[in-house]
Scaffold this active site. Structure first.
Site, PDB file in Angstrom:
ATOM      1  N   SER A   1       0.850  -1.198   0.000  1.00 45.83           N
ATOM      2  CA  SER A   1       0.000   0.000   0.000  1.00 45.83           C
ATOM      3  C   SER A   1       0.876   1.235   0.000  1.00 45.83           C
ATOM      4  CB  SER A   1      -0.891  -0.005   1.245  1.00 45.83           C
ATOM      5  OG  SER A   1      -1.537   1.234   1.407  1.00 45.83           O
TER       6      SER A   1
ATOM      7  N   TYR B   1      -2.829  -0.806  10.481  1.00 48.58           N
ATOM      8  CA  TYR B   1      -2.812  -1.125   9.050  1.00 48.58           C
ATOM      9  C   TYR B   1      -1.508  -0.658   8.413  1.00 48.58           C
ATOM     10  CZ  TYR B   1      -4.182  -1.067   4.110  1.00 48.58           C
ATOM     11  OH  TYR B   1      -4.234  -1.250   2.752  1.00 48.58           O
TER      12      TYR B   1
END
Length: 678
Positions: free
Chosen positions: A555, A568
């Protein structure tokens, strides 16, 4: 409107092709003769409709039929230059086509056109080939069929064989068909129903005779130590050996694999005569064109040490290649095509089963099915006589036939990822599903792994049948479940080449709201999960020795520090560094490891639909429905990132164009300056 004769022919073909006892996949051909009006002259003209080259009886459609003028086809007999030049007749078939001609006429077209019967079937049933390959096949034909079926000595398929069969029928007006030595059967009838009845009668009569008259142990007595292992042990050993066996089959060119532990295979390998029979090879041209002239057979007992088995397989592979090269050298001449590769397409392992290989999963599976046919043929022939296939010189003439070479050259160019086997985690929806679809579209076989097995199987079904994609359950936090998913991939397609670590979830919380349980869950799924998947896959990739790719869907958050995202983003940073660590470690094995850093992918995302989207929208003060547009507007390109864009990047990283790239992170974020790599 379809001619009723054609409708009858297709229906008969489907019934015959649906039964494995009648013929094998893409084997045999059927035909019908009838009349239609010539649109040029307005006069009725007699036509032949016959299954074209490469078609399959069970799935035959009208475009798969070749359509020829019968008068012109039969006139070719007057200009036939003789058996030494009979290959020229295939090109002559093009001058006999009616209208656009339909499918390309096969080598067997002459058989159907020259035989004086309205309907003709040429099939490769195991029972018929057993009679055809028996040492005393001619006498057996008389004993089994009592004169209703006539023996035709072996001849390579072609125009002369068509003349031979036509002459046999004319000389035996009461005959309903013939046994073609070393090859198969041909039957005929005045109507479509009669031809089908005759075909089935020949097949069933031969099978009944073999069953009634066969000796008790056609393959000889049991060979101590070579019996089938228990099912669980068999599967575990197949998984352990599959990478080594695939490396053997892929020495000259990459192959996809298929495994079966069919009882017929295990029984064959447990019997004392299996080494002699396997060395004789297959006989029917349809069989050995797909299986090579003979298999590689492991000569160790079922419970031999696995590492000793791998070493022995590699030794046998060297001997097999030398033997195949010698076979080629014995029979090749100045006009022969170049050798097509010396690796086996079928590998037999006593107590375990059969591995078969091809350029696609379908061809690998069919090769295995054909060798199973060959085992059935050998059982039948040995039960009532002695198995005596056509000699290797004849096999070479067919395997390296100029017409066969021309057929291979007509094959479409392989897709970029052909022969590659991919495992994608979290692939039942969103980014993972898009990746699976893209990889399959580029030619890969795909294993869709997901926590929800029903959704995984449904996603696989969207892509195609099990020759293209399979769905499996995989909890990536569970070490055993991960290993089971990799094992399933190995047995489904023969090995593994490409792994995409995509499974994930996201919890959008501030530091103070994030619990230890939240932290552990986030890291278990993505950091631990990616590690477990990569480790299990790397064992296969290293053992195969064929290189490979591991791709992490990381990501932009692995480098971008945003609010309320501690668990996350931290685990994404963990994944990003795994890419670098594994690239450094696996490079010596030819395995590339790369990552992709997407921006938030809202549409189609299981993560966003599960509540993450609402929480991120709240962080940014926008409506959840506007989140994708919000993300787009903060990018340099002002474009929303979709699952397909991530899939595109995965394909590029795994393509030949980036064969020298490893340790790279590719941003797929439409330009987020704060996430630029430094």
């Amino acid at each position: 409107m379809t001619n009723p004769t054609v409708t009858e022919l297709l229906e008969r073909s489907h019934r015959l092709g649906a039964e494995k006892k009648n013929t094998n996949y893409a084997g045999g051909n059927t035909s019908a003769k009838g009349r239609e009006t010539d649109p040029v002259t307005g006069q009725a003209v007699e036509l032949l409709w016959v299954k074209g080259s490469g078609g399959d009886l069970g799935t035959l459609t009208e475009p798969g039929l070749a359509v020829l003028r019968l008068d012109r086809l039969r006139a070719l007999a007057d200009v036939y230059p003789g058996v030494e030049r009979e290959d020229e007749m295939v090109a002559a078939f093009d001058f006999c086509l009616h209208g656009k001609g339909g499918a390309a006429p096969s080598i067997d077209t002459a058989m159907h056109g020259l035989v004086d019967a309205a309907h003709v079937d040429h099939l490769h049933p195991d029972s018929g080939i057993a009679i055809a390959t028996a040492a005393d096949g001619e006498q057996l034909t008389k004993d089994v069929f009592g004169g209703r079926v006539v023996w035709v000595p072996w001849r390579r398929p072609g125009f002369q064989l068509g003349l031979d069969i036509a002459a046999v029928k004319d000389a035996n007006p009461d005959a309903v068909g013939c046994v073609l030595g070393g090859h198969g059967i041909t039957a005929w009838g005045a109507t479509s129903a009669e031809a089908e009845e005759h075909s089935c009668w020949i097949i069933d009569t031969a099978a009944a005779y073999l069953s009634e008259h066969s000796r008790p142990e056609p393959f000889g007595p049991a060979l101590p130590g070579y019996g089938a292992l228990p099912e669980a042990e068999r599967r575990a050993r197949a998984v352990a050996l599959a990478p080594t066996v695939r490396a053997i089959a892929s020495h000259d060119r990459p192959m996809v694999g298929h495994f079966t532990d069919d009882p017929a295979v295990l029984d064959f390998l447990a019997a004392a005569e299996h080494p002699r029979l396997a060395a004789l090879g297959t006989s029917c041209p349809d069989h050995f064109l797909r299986t090579k002239v003979k298999p590689l057979v492991l000569d160790l007992p079922a419970d031999a040490d696995v590492e000793a088995v791998k070493a022995r397989l590699r030794e046998l592979h060297e001997a097999y290649r030398a033997d195949y090269q010698a076979y080629y050298d014995r029979h090749a001449d100045a006009g022969s095509p170049a050798i097509r590769g010396a690796d086996p397409l079928v590998v037999l392992v006593p107590g375990v089963g059969m591995f078969s290989y091809g350029a696609t999963k379908q061809t690998a599976r069919v090769a295995g099915e054909f060798y199973l046919n060959a085992i059935n043929v050998m059982r039948g022939a040995e039960g009532v006589s002695t198995y005596a296939p056509i000699d290797e010189a004849e096999k070479f003439r067919i395997e390296y036939w100029a017409l066969e070479e021309a057929k291979l050259r007509r094959m479409p160019k392989p897709k970029p990822l052909a022969t590659r086997v991919a495992l994608v985690t979290g692939a039942a929806s969103g980014i993972g599903k898009a990746i699976a679809h893209r990889l399959a579209a580029e030619g890969a076989c795909v294993v869709i792994a997901d926590l929800d097995v029903d959704k995984a199987q449904a996603a696989a079904a969207e892509i195609g049948g099990t020759d293209v994609a399979v769905g499996v359950r995989a909890d990536v936090t569970d070490e055993d479940a991960v290993q089971e998913a990799v094992d399933t991939a190995v047995l489904a397609f023969g090995g593994l080449d490409l792994v995409v670590n995509n499974a994930g979830l996201s919890l959008s919380k501030s530091l103070l709201e994030t619990t230890a349980k939240d932290w552990d869950l986030q890291h278990d799924v993505m950091a631990r999960g990616s590690f477990l998947v990569s480790r299990a896959a790397a064992r296969v990739l290293i053992d195969q020795g064929l290189g490979g790719d591991i791709v992490y869907i990381s990501s932009k958050n692995s480098v971008f520090a945003g609010p309320n995202n501690i668990a996350y983003s931290a685990t994404k940073a963990d994944q990003a560094h795994q890419v670098r660590l594994l690239a450094a470690e696996l490079g010596e094995h030819g395995v590339k490891v790369n990552g992709i850093n997407p921006d938030g992918v809202v549409r189609g995302s299981g993560i966003f639909a599960g509540g993450w989207g609402a929480k991120r929208a709240a962080v940014y003060g926008v409506e959840e429905s506007e989140l994708g547009a919000y993300y787009a507007q903060r990018t340099l390109l002002k474009r929303e990132v979709l699952p397909e864009h991530v899939a595109n990047a995965v394909f590029v990283l795994c393509s030949a164009d980036l064969s020298h790239t490893t340790g790279l992170h590719v941003p797929v974020d439409a330009g987020v300056a704060a996430a630029f790599l430094r």
